[in-house]
Scaffold this motif. Structure first.
Motif, PDB file in Angstrom:
ATOM      1  N   GLN A   1      -2.447  10.576   4.828  1.00 57.84           N
ATOM      2  CA  GLN A   1      -3.032   9.198   4.786  1.00 57.84           C
ATOM      3  C   GLN A   1      -2.276   8.252   4.989  1.00 57.84           C
TER       4      GLN A   1
ATOM      5  N   CYS B   1       0.810  10.779  -0.360  1.00 63.85           N
ATOM      6  CA  CYS B   1      -0.175  10.284   0.709  1.00 63.85           C
ATOM      7  C   CYS B   1       0.336  10.716   2.058  1.00 63.85           C
TER       8      CYS B   1
ATOM      9  N   CYS C   1      -1.841   2.339   7.638  1.00 68.14           N
ATOM     10  CA  CYS C   1      -1.702   2.317   6.215  1.00 68.14           C
ATOM     11  C   CYS C   1      -3.064   1.790   5.454  1.00 68.14           C
TER      12      CYS C   1
ATOM     13  N   THR D   1       0.778  -1.156  -0.052  1.00 72.01           N
ATOM     14  CA  THR D   1       0.072   0.026   0.080  1.00 72.01           C
ATOM     15  C   THR D   1       0.843   1.304  -0.074  1.00 72.01           C
TER      16      THR D   1
ATOM     17  N   THR E   1      -3.557   0.110  -6.341  1.00 72.50           N
ATOM     18  CA  THR E   1      -2.699   0.596  -5.245  1.00 72.50           C
ATOM     19  C   THR E   1      -1.803  -0.563  -4.761  1.00 72.50           C
ATOM     20  N   LYS E   2      -2.438  -1.469  -4.366  1.00 75.30           N
ATOM     21  CA  LYS E   2      -1.759  -2.813  -3.885  1.00 75.30           C
ATOM     22  C   LYS E   2      -1.048  -3.329  -4.832  1.00 75.30           C
TER      23      LYS E   2
ATOM     24  N   THR F   1      -3.202   7.238  -4.086  1.00 74.52           N
ATOM     25  CA  THR F   1      -4.132   6.735  -3.034  1.00 74.52           C
ATOM     26  C   THR F   1      -3.861   5.828  -2.386  1.00 74.52           C
ATOM     27  N   THR F   2      -4.495   5.456  -1.129  1.00 72.71           N
ATOM     28  CA  THR F   2      -4.213   4.135  -0.545  1.00 72.71           C
ATOM     29  C   THR F   2      -5.391   3.295  -0.720  1.00 72.71           C
ATOM     30  N   GLN F   3      -6.336   3.686  -1.330  1.00 76.88           N
ATOM     31  CA  GLN F   3      -7.491   2.874  -1.496  1.00 76.88           C
ATOM     32  C   GLN F   3      -7.382   1.941  -2.712  1.00 76.88           C
ATOM     33  N   GLY F   4      -8.132   0.757  -2.812  1.00 81.00           N
ATOM     34  CA  GLY F   4      -8.319  -0.180  -3.899  1.00 81.00           C
ATOM     35  C   GLY F   4      -7.147  -1.068  -4.331  1.00 81.00           C
TER      36      GLY F   4
ATOM     37  N   SER G   1       0.963   3.723  -3.180  1.00 79.80           N
ATOM     38  CA  SER G   1       0.408   5.005  -2.923  1.00 79.80           C
ATOM     39  C   SER G   1       1.461   5.897  -3.627  1.00 79.80           C
TER      40      SER G   1
END
Length: 130
Positions: free
Chosen positions: A114, A109, A130, A35, A50-51, A44-47, A39
């Motif tokens: 974030q 981020c 995170c 993450t 991102t990973k 972004t840290t979402q979704g 990011s």
């Protein structure tokens, strides 16, 4: 030096470290490097993207880092490959740990709060999630 073999070894190392990094899911650590690294690329840290971006970045860097390792081991007369590997590992740890604030500076981020800043040797990590 066999570059393909070196890069394959780097990918195997990345898989091992990646498995350890997933320990955050078990509550062992709150740090999720996929993450964090992802990011840096996605903002972004979402979704899942991102990973996925973070894992891709980790795999690419691991494959590339393996090349200097292989060159160093080739140049060594290899009477002590374990000793040489330990020295290279220590050097990698020192350089990597000291570079983390630079990654913090490049990660938007982190700037927006974030993602917690890792700081030197991830010493600042732990505040937040995170």
């Amino acid at each position: 030096m066999n570059t393909k073999q070196a890069m394959t070894s780097g990918l195997k190392g990345a898989a091992a470290i990646g498995a350890w990094a997933m320990m955050h899911r078990l509550g062992v650590s709150r740090l999720s490097m996929p993450t964090y690294e992802g990011s840096m690329l996605t903002g972004t840290t979402q979704g899942m993207s991102t990973k996925a971006a973070g894992m891709g970045m980790h795999l690419l860097l691991s494959a590339l880092i393996a090349i200097p390792y292989a060159k160093a081991l080739d140049q060594e007369a290899v009477p002590r490959p374990i000793e040489t590997g330990l020295k290279l590992g220590l050097l990698h740890w020192l350089i990597g740990g000291m570079m983390l604030p630079g990654m913090d500076a490049m990660n938007g981020c982190v700037k927006r709060g974030q993602v917690p800043a890792l700081k030197v040797f991830a010493g600042g990590y732990g505040q937040g999630r995170c």
